[in-house]
Design an enzyme around this catalytic site. Structure first.
Site, PDB file in Angstrom:
ATOM      1  N   SER A 139       0.856  -1.189   0.000  1.00 48.60           N
ATOM      2  CA  SER A 139       0.000   0.000   0.000  1.00 48.60           C
ATOM      3  C   SER A 139       0.889   1.235   0.000  1.00 48.60           C
ATOM      4  O   SER A 139       1.997   1.204   0.566  1.00 48.60           O
ATOM      5  CB  SER A 139      -0.883   0.019   1.246  1.00 48.60           C
ATOM      6  OG  SER A 139      -1.500   1.280   1.396  1.00 48.60           O
ATOM      7  N   TYR A 152      -1.050  -0.472  10.276  1.00 48.94           N
ATOM      8  CA  TYR A 152      -1.335  -0.921   8.907  1.00 48.94           C
ATOM      9  C   TYR A 152      -0.177  -0.527   7.985  1.00 48.94           C
ATOM     10  O   TYR A 152       0.323  -1.346   7.208  1.00 48.94           O
ATOM     11  CB  TYR A 152      -2.650  -0.295   8.419  1.00 48.94           C
ATOM     12  CG  TYR A 152      -2.991  -0.628   6.986  1.00 48.94           C
ATOM     13  CD1 TYR A 152      -3.556  -1.852   6.654  1.00 48.94           C
ATOM     14  CD2 TYR A 152      -2.737   0.282   5.956  1.00 48.94           C
ATOM     15  CE1 TYR A 152      -3.860  -2.167   5.333  1.00 48.94           C
ATOM     16  CE2 TYR A 152      -3.041  -0.024   4.641  1.00 48.94           C
ATOM     17  CZ  TYR A 152      -3.604  -1.242   4.334  1.00 48.94           C
ATOM     18  OH  TYR A 152      -3.891  -1.552   3.022  1.00 48.94           O
TER      19      TYR A 152
END
Ligand code: NAP
Length: 261
Positions: A139, A152
């Site tokens: 990501s 995350y």
């Protein structure tokens, strides 16, 4: 020549389900992995009917050691599998002090430990055969502590580093390793973090994301960042990092850390 089978984790919905669709349309047989058997059956039935490829389903919760082990064994033993798409992942809402210790550990187990174990299970076989590919879904958050998704992002920074290192190790052995770094993409992951994707701006459609990632795959890019308009920015960032490397080889602390007399 027979095309390699593609094993895709997190293939019941979202980015993984679209990877399944695209690889099926390219004529690859598939192994779909996720927890929701019913949804995977629906994806599999449609793809078998529309494309004629064989689609197998492996139900597994990748945060459970014994279930993860069944997927690892499949990757080790099934010589028809030549491509692993390490896509399963999730996010959690809240700030670090709001997130429970168990919830962040669970996030790490899925986003990093499972991804690592699956890559480790298939890599020796691919290296031995001198071909194949491992696609890891990271990501852009892994490059951006500013985005307030600390744990995350840390898992995704791991995915990027692992992919870059594996690319250096496995590339010369004929195995292609790609890190894909999506930004905001319209999938159910936003429900899991407690956000309404319809209130977010600059949301990429999941089909566009996967099609762009596959352009990078076909070009054998190590790092593919579909939303980034200026590829030169990534190249400059990486060049700056590499320029530091000689500076890491010093027996003495840098001048600024020496105590003044
Ligand atoms: P999604 O729509 O929520 O899909 C996640 C997939 O992972 C589902 O198929 C889910 O299936 C599976 N999964 C979740 N927990 C699992 C578990 N414990 N064991 C096995 N499978 C599990 O999310 P997505 O957006 O497609 O995410 C795919 C990847 O893209 C993730 O790695 C995510 O971090 C990354 N990503 C997404 C975005 C975005 O904006 N969407 C942005 C950057 C990166 P089951 O529920 O059936 O298990």
């Amino acid at each position: 020549m027979t095309k390699p089978t593609v094993l895709i984790t997190g293939a019941s919905t979202g980015i993984g389900a679209i990877y399944a669709d695209r690889f099926a349309r390219r004529g690859h047989d598939l192994v779909l992995v996720a927890r929701d058997q019913v949804r995977m059956e629906a994806v599999a039935a449609r793809l078998r009917q529309e494309t004629g490829v064989a689609v197998d389903i492996l139900q597994a919760d990748l945060t459970q050691a014994t279930e993860l082990a069944t997927v690892e064994a499949r990757l080790r033993d099934d010589a028809s599998i030549g491509i692993l798409v390490n896509n399963a992942g999730t996010g959690i809402g809240g700030s670090f002090i709001e997130q429970s210790t168990d919830s962040v550990a669970h996030l790490v187990a899925l986003n990093t430990t499972a991804l690592l174990r699956l890559a480790s299970a298939i890599a020796p076989r691919l290296a031995k055969s001198g071909e194949g590919a491992i696609v890891n879904i990271g990501s852009v958050v892994g490059l951006a502590p500013e985005f307030s998704m600390t744990v995350y992002g840390a898992t995704k920074a791991f995915v990027l580093f692992l992919s870059q290192g594996l690319s250096l190790e496995l590339g010369p052995k004929g195995v292609y390793v790609q890190a894909v770094l999506p930004a905001t993409t319209r999938t159910e992951i936003w429900d899991h973090v407690g956000a309404d994707v319809n209130t977010l701006s600059n949301v990429m459609e999941v089909g566009d994301l996967v099609d762009a990632a596959l352009v990078g795959f076909d070009r054998r890019e190590t790092v593919t960042i579909p939303p980034l308009p200026d590829a030169g920015q990534w190249e400059a960032y990486d060049a700056t990092r590499q320029a530091m490397l000689p500076g890491f080889r010093n027996a003495q602390p840098a001048e600024r850390y020496r105590k003044s007399a």
